[in-house]
Design a protein around this motif. Structure first.
Motif: not given
Length: 369
Positions: A97-107
């Protein structure tokens, strides 16, 4: 553990879209060409060409590295999710979940690149702050704006060269000119071009009454090479003076400040921060050339509204943004309607949310047109 395949698919779609607005295929083709040019032993015989080649190569490498890293991060989280599902292992759910959130934010940050559509958005930018209506409060407000933009540039890792600061007659500054250097500097700061309004309890009023003050920021793309601009020496008035002023550590006091006025257009450029009068004159002339190039482009292509927006008088009814400190706290952009109550943060340089809101608003305006 919940199924995250839809989120991963959405990230892959955004990754594919990034390939389009970053022009990844073009960059992959251009990269080896630039590497070959950069490795030439005689490259630095032409310093201007060398800076252009190495600068472009750095930008290409940066974009490709960012794009490829996103693909790897999506692959990693997808593999982790598949293994967790096969092994019925819920212990890594929080990590996924943390990885998905981080990638989405960086996108979200990467997608800002798609908003830079102007011809000169990649360039450095010349910024000029001018105090307006409001007396001592306006001069103090101009100084506050200067600090805000210097802090913003520092936060983003951009370089700033402060060319000229004129002290106010009562407080703060009456004007300042500075150059912000770094990729997309103009594309970012073109959102800030216009009149900024401050409302607060005036420290310069004996009765402590609420005061409204105005200051303006003018931005111009910094064109280092403007071969189509020809200036007749007879059209220039060159004044030398001793620099004064505000700005503290940001300005060197010298006896060799230079102000150049282009008489036909009334365009003025100044520099007081170099080591000699000759260097100040060269920088002031470079800035003047960029300003005249901007005027010519506006004249030829009627880009005044499209590139920088309409510049009004620096007073009531002309502001693009209001900063209210009393009786309540709020910063509101009158074009995009974006607002925040974190006035202290904004004045300390946290203006990225206003910049992004403006770029998205401009893109929407363009699509509607």
């Amino acid at each position: 553990m919940r199924d995250v395949s839809d989120e991963i698919s959405a990230l892959r779609k955004r990754h594919a879209e990034a390939a389009q607005y970053l022009k990844i295929e073009e960059l992959r083709a251009r990269q080896p060409q630039l590497e070959t040019e950069a490795s030439r032993p005689d490259l630095w015989d032409d310093a201007d060409l060398a800076r252009k080649v190495t600068g472009e190569l750095s930008s290409v490498n940066d974009d490709l590295a960012r794009y490829d890293a996103f693909g790897e991060r999506i692959d990693d989280v997808e593999v982790l999710a598949e293994l967790a599902r096969e092994e019925h292992d819920d212990s890594v759910a929080a990590e996924i979940e943390a990885a998905l959130t981080s990638i989405a934010a960086d996108f979200g940050a990467l997608e800002m690149r798609s908003l830079f559509t102007g011809e000169h958005d990649d360039l450095d930018v010349i910024c000029e702050i001018q105090s307006g209506e409001g007396g001592a409060d306006a001069q103090d407000w101009a100084n506050m704006l200067l600090r805000m933009y210097l802090r913003w540039a520092e936060r983003r890792g951009l370089d700033v060269e402060l060319d000229e600061v004129s002290a106010g007659s009562e407080a703060g500054i009456s004007s300042a000119t500075f150059l912000v250097k770094g990729r997309h500097s103009y594309g970012l700061l073109r959102s800030e071009h216009g009149v900024h309004r401050l409302v607060r309890m005036s420290p310069f009023n004996a009765q402590g009454k609420r005061q409204t003050a105005f200051a303006a920021l003018k931005v111009t793309p910094f064109l280092e090479d403007v071969p189509d601009i020809v200036i007749d020496e007879k059209d220039l008035r060159i004044d030398t003076y001793r620099s004064s002023g505000a700005g503290g550590q940001h300005v060197n006091v010298t006896d060799s400040a230079v102000r150049i006025t282009h008489l036909p257009t009334g365009t003025v450029s100044s520099c007081q921060n170099e080591r000699s009068q000759h260097q100040n004159k060269d920088r002031a002339m470079q800035v003047l050339m960029a300003k005249l190039a901007e005027l010519e482009r506006q004249k030829r292509e009627d880009e005044l509204n499209a590139i920088r927006g309409v510049q009004h008088s620096v007073g009531f009814g002309s502001q693009i943004r209001s900063y209210v400190l009393q009786p309540y706290q709020m910063v509101k952009d009158l074009r995009t309607e974006h607002e925040t109550g974190n006035v202290d943060g904004v004045l300390d340089g946290a203006i990225d949310e206003f910049i992004e809101a403006y770029l998205r608003w401009m893109r929407a305006q363009s699509l509607d047109a």
